[in-house]
Scaffold this motif. Structure first.
Motif, short mmCIF file in Angstrom:
data_model
loop_
_atom_site.label_atom_id
_atom_site.label_comp_id
_atom_site.label_asym_id
_atom_site.label_seq_id
_atom_site.Cartn_x
_atom_site.Cartn_y
_atom_site.Cartn_z
N UNK A 25 0.80 -1.22 0.00
CA UNK A 25 0.00 0.00 0.00
C UNK A 25 0.84 1.28 0.00
N UNK A 26 2.05 1.21 0.57
CA UNK A 26 2.89 2.42 0.63
C UNK A 26 3.43 2.83 -0.74
N UNK A 27 3.38 1.92 -1.73
CA UNK A 27 3.90 2.20 -3.06
C UNK A 27 2.82 2.73 -4.01
N UNK A 28 1.59 2.78 -3.55
CA UNK A 28 0.45 3.08 -4.42
C UNK A 28 0.04 4.55 -4.30
N UNK A 29 -0.26 5.15 -5.44
CA UNK A 29 -0.70 6.54 -5.44
C UNK A 29 -1.81 6.73 -6.47
N UNK A 30 -2.38 7.92 -6.49
CA UNK A 30 -3.39 8.24 -7.49
C UNK A 30 -4.80 8.04 -7.00
N UNK A 31 -5.73 8.55 -7.79
CA UNK A 31 -7.16 8.43 -7.51
C UNK A 31 -7.78 7.52 -8.56
N UNK A 32 -8.25 6.36 -8.13
CA UNK A 32 -8.72 5.32 -9.03
C UNK A 32 -10.22 5.15 -8.92
N UNK A 33 -10.85 4.76 -10.03
CA UNK A 33 -12.29 4.53 -10.03
C UNK A 33 -12.63 3.07 -9.72
N UNK A 34 -11.97 2.15 -10.40
CA UNK A 34 -12.30 0.73 -10.24
C UNK A 34 -11.01 -0.09 -10.24
N UNK A 72 -21.93 1.85 -7.27
CA UNK A 72 -21.14 2.18 -8.46
C UNK A 72 -21.19 1.04 -9.47
N UNK A 73 -21.47 1.37 -10.71
CA UNK A 73 -21.61 0.35 -11.76
C UNK A 73 -20.29 0.02 -12.45
N UNK A 74 -19.24 0.79 -12.17
CA UNK A 74 -17.95 0.55 -12.81
C UNK A 74 -17.80 1.23 -14.15
N UNK A 75 -18.84 1.91 -14.61
CA UNK A 75 -18.79 2.57 -15.92
C UNK A 75 -17.71 3.64 -15.94
N UNK A 76 -16.95 3.67 -17.02
CA UNK A 76 -15.86 4.64 -17.16
C UNK A 76 -16.38 6.06 -17.15
N UNK A 77 -15.61 6.95 -16.56
CA UNK A 77 -16.00 8.36 -16.49
C UNK A 77 -15.96 8.99 -17.88
N UNK A 102 -14.73 5.98 0.26
CA UNK A 102 -15.23 7.30 0.66
C UNK A 102 -15.72 8.17 -0.48
N UNK A 103 -15.91 7.58 -1.66
CA UNK A 103 -16.37 8.34 -2.83
C UNK A 103 -17.57 7.62 -3.46
N UNK A 104 -18.38 8.37 -4.19
CA UNK A 104 -19.61 7.81 -4.74
C UNK A 104 -19.38 6.94 -5.97
N UNK A 105 -18.36 7.21 -6.75
CA UNK A 105 -18.16 6.45 -8.00
C UNK A 105 -16.79 5.77 -8.05
N UNK A 117 -24.75 -2.85 -10.30
CA UNK A 117 -23.58 -2.35 -9.59
C UNK A 117 -22.49 -3.42 -9.55
N UNK A 118 -21.25 -2.99 -9.33
CA UNK A 118 -20.15 -3.94 -9.19
C UNK A 118 -20.42 -4.89 -8.03
N UNK A 119 -20.95 -4.36 -6.94
CA UNK A 119 -21.27 -5.19 -5.78
C UNK A 119 -22.24 -6.31 -6.16
N UNK A 120 -23.33 -5.96 -6.83
CA UNK A 120 -24.31 -6.98 -7.20
C UNK A 120 -23.76 -7.96 -8.22
#
Length: 203
Positions: free
Chosen positions: A105-114, A198-203, A136-139, A170-173
Motif C-alpha cells: 500500500x505504501x507504493x500506491x498513489x493516485x485516484x482510481x475509479x475501479x 457504483x456500476x464501474x462505468x468509465x468516467x 469514501x467516494x460515490x463512484x 452495480x459492481x457489488x451486485x
C-alpha cells in the motif's frame, strides 16, 4: 447568399470543430495477469472484455512475466488511467509480480475509479482499497478476496463476473451474482470496499 448567412455558417462550423477537438478522452484501463497458470490467462481475457464494455478505452493487457516496475508504472501514471485488474499471487495489503516481488500500500498513489486485485487476502483489510483512494467516494470501488481462493474457483467467478454480470448492475451486485455461480460454500470470499452502487462505468 449574403454575408450575414455566410458568417453564421462559418461560426457554426468553427463551434462544431472546437467542441469536437475538446471532447474528453475516454478513461483507460490496464489488465495484468501472472502467466504461471492457464486460469490467469483466461481471467485476463475476461477482464479486458468486461472493462471494454464498461467504456474503458483503450483497455490493454500484459500477460506472463509481469513485473513490479511495469505495474508501478501504470499505478503511478499521470494520464487517463482509472481502472486496473491484476490476477496474481499476494496477501493482505500486498500483491506480487511474476518473480515474487511485492507491491504494498505504501507504493500506491493516485485516484482510481475501479480496482480489482485478484489475489488471496487482497481485501482482508482496507489497506489496498485505501491506498488506491477508492473508499469514501460515490463512484469508486475496490474488489478483492477476503480469504484464500483457488485459481479454478477464481476463474469460474471471473467468467461470470466479467462476461455475464458486469455492466448490468452495480459492481457489488455483479460480484454477489457471480459468486453464487461458483459451486461450494465459502469458495469465493469476494469483498468490496467503496461505493456499493457504483456500476464501474468509465468516467
Amino acid at each position: 447568399m449574403n454575408k450575414k448567412i455566410i458568417s453564421c455558417i462559418l461560426l457554426v462550423i468553427i463551434m462544431l470543430v472546437t467542441l469536437t477537438s475538446t471532447a474528453h478522452a475516454s478513461a483507460s484501463a490496464k489488465v495484468f495477469a501472472n502467466g504461471k497458470s492457464g486460469y490467469y490467462n483466461n481471467c485476463c481475457a475476461y477482464a479486458v472484455d468486461g472493462l471494454s464494455r464498461l467504456g474503458y478505452s483503450p483497455c490493454t493487457s500484459s500477460m506472463g512475466a509481469i513485473t513490479r516496475d511495469s505495474m508501478l508504472e501504470w499505478i503511478n501514471n499521470t494520464g487517463n488511467g482509472y481502472a486496473m485488474y491484476v490476477h496474481t499471487f499476494g496477501g493482505s495489503g500486498y500483491f506480487n509480480d511474476y518473480y515474487g516481488y511485492s507491491i504494498n500500500s505504501s507504493m500506491i498513489s493516485g485516484n482510481w475509479d475501479f480496482v480489482y486485485i485478484d489475489s488471496a487476502y487482497s481485501a482482508a483489510t482496507s489497506a489496498l482499497a485505501d491506498a488506491f483512494h477508492t473508499t469514501g467516494y460515490s463512484n469508486r470501488c475496490f474488489l478483492g478476496w477476503s480469504k484464500s481462493v483457488t485459481t479454478g474457483d477464481s476463474d469460474t467467478f471471473n467468467y461470470y463476473f466479467w462476461l455475464t454480470y458486469v455492466g448490468t448492475s452495480s459492481i457489488r451486485n455483479a460480484a454477489i451474482d457471480a459468486a453464487s455461480r461458483v459451486p461450494g460454500s465459502g469458495t469465493t470470499p469476494i469483498k468490496l470496499y467503496g461505493s456499493t452502487t457504483y456500476t464501474g462505468t468509465a468516467r
